[in-house]
Write an enzyme that holds these catalytic residues in place. Sequence first.
Site, PDB file in Angstrom:
ATOM      1  CG  ASP A  37      -4.718  21.061 -86.219  1.00  0.00           C
ATOM      2  OD1 ASP A  37      -5.020  20.211 -85.500  1.00  0.00           O
ATOM      3  OD2 ASP A  37      -3.832  21.037 -86.932  1.00  0.00           O
TER       4      ASP A  37
ATOM      5  CG  ASP B  35      -8.459  34.919 -80.574  1.00  0.00           C
ATOM      6  OD1 ASP B  35      -9.195  33.840 -81.418  1.00  0.00           O
ATOM      7  OD2 ASP B  35      -9.039  35.327 -79.393  1.00  0.00           O
TER       8      ASP B  35
END
Lengths: 275, 275
Positions: free
Chosen positions: B155, B137
């Site tokens: 991104d 994560d």
Amino acid sequence: MSMWFTEKQTANFGITAKIKQTLTTVQTDYQDLNIIETEEWGKMLVLDDMVMTTEKDEFVYHEMLAHVPLFTHPNPKHVLVVGGGDGGVIREVLKHPSVEKAVLVEIDGQVITYSKKYLPTIAGYLEDPRVEVKVEDGFLYIANSKRAFDVIMVDSTEPVGPAVNLFTQGFYTGISQALKDDGIFVAQTDNPWFKADLITQVYHDVKAIFPITKLYTANIPTYPSGLWTFTMGSKIHDPQKVKEERFSTINTKYYTSELHMAAFALPKFVNDLLT
Amino acid sequence: MSMWFTEKQTANFGITAKIKQTLTTVQTDYQDLNIIETEEWGKMLVLDDMVMTTEKDEFVYHEMLAHVPLFTHPNPKHVLVVGGGDGGVIREVLKHPSVEKAVLVEIDGQVITYSKKYLPTIAGYLEDPRVEVKVEDGFLYIANSKRAFDVIMVDSTEPVGPAVNLFTQGFYTGISQALKDDGIFVAQTDNPWFKADLITQVYHDVKAIFPITKLYTANIPTYPSGLWTFTMGSKIHDPQKVKEERFSTINTKYYTSELHMAAFALPKFVNDLLT
């Protein structure tokens, strides 16, 4: 029933927009003309299945076709728009107080008629006293004009149908002769993703005639690829050397004097098309 | 039979691309993942029905997300990419010889797996010895990193699904702490035509934390509206004041040092979102 208009921008790719209502469908002497109301882009003028203008994003194209050459010229008084029957470029031209006369030469009178009826925010300025509207062949009008204009903008469709002649070197030669000795010309020249060859060809054709030839771009969401190009041919004035004091405040939504300069910085693959 | 993939970019507008073949369809732990081969754009990675990257136009997004911050920083050595499991940003990061280590933290390992399998021109650089790939994560990874990176690029997908946390002020605070004292952060922040509110919100959230906060744009044909924005937060270095000698020649198809500067000149309606 849910209705969608799909423009195939290439054989294998397109955009699709949900239709609220169809306002008019006409076969004119030159092309298939539709005006539809879409949920996303408001009213949309479609010629031969290609989006020409929409209420929501038209400002980009019209501002960038008009203001870049008009601010490059130190004192534009006489302006010619070839094509552009929807009136959007004329609306922008009239924002320049130096302009005394703006001539619109549109080959298809029906484009003007229906734009006035359904797209008043775009075409509503064609009645201005500084504007002269002529329904005739832009190629012939140019051929008969000598040293008449400070700035000429070519607001044509793609080089199919009535616009074929407007993408020829003969036309650019005529443009040069129709311009005054420090005149400037700009044409819309499609997009570099799907029409790279066209951009290269026009650039070289214009460069053979005009001492200063430059390409600039703008983002137009409803046009193929979203990246549109404009090719400028100028006899004396360099669009990248406009002095800061030349820019005056006009009411725009896309154009700024900073963007005027930045629009000439091309993506590398676009710049490579010009070499 | 002719098959087309249509992405509804809004409820009422979309793009549609002819499909040559479907290469994979997987439901991962986080999202619906498809890789299709299209006639116009080559192979295309689609997550939750949204185009993430295509072979033909991916270079624009990846170059502009990577090179603008990397050339703004005088000497980037440690770089972090959050998301970006297709590997395209990493490929661009590795073009900078100063970079010693590039960490990619992607929450969805399947994106990496399938990108390596079907998109080797994009994902093929994830095996580089300078690259460290972590499947975890990004929000938590950032929270546990202190003064570790020179440049961080986010991104992510749109702020739905696994990326929701990546568009919060808490995340930007973590980013700031994960950066060194002269660090720079950039995130993709969607488009101004359909997501104006998001751009305004992110800009203000970032501006509350970073002394230098700026938006820049690029043209990406397969992304909604074709006009994409990137929001940069920087502690010291100003992307518009990069000295000419900082720029070195790297192999690009979109980015140039001139375009680096020009990308910060915003259309007026976009600039108005930031005031």
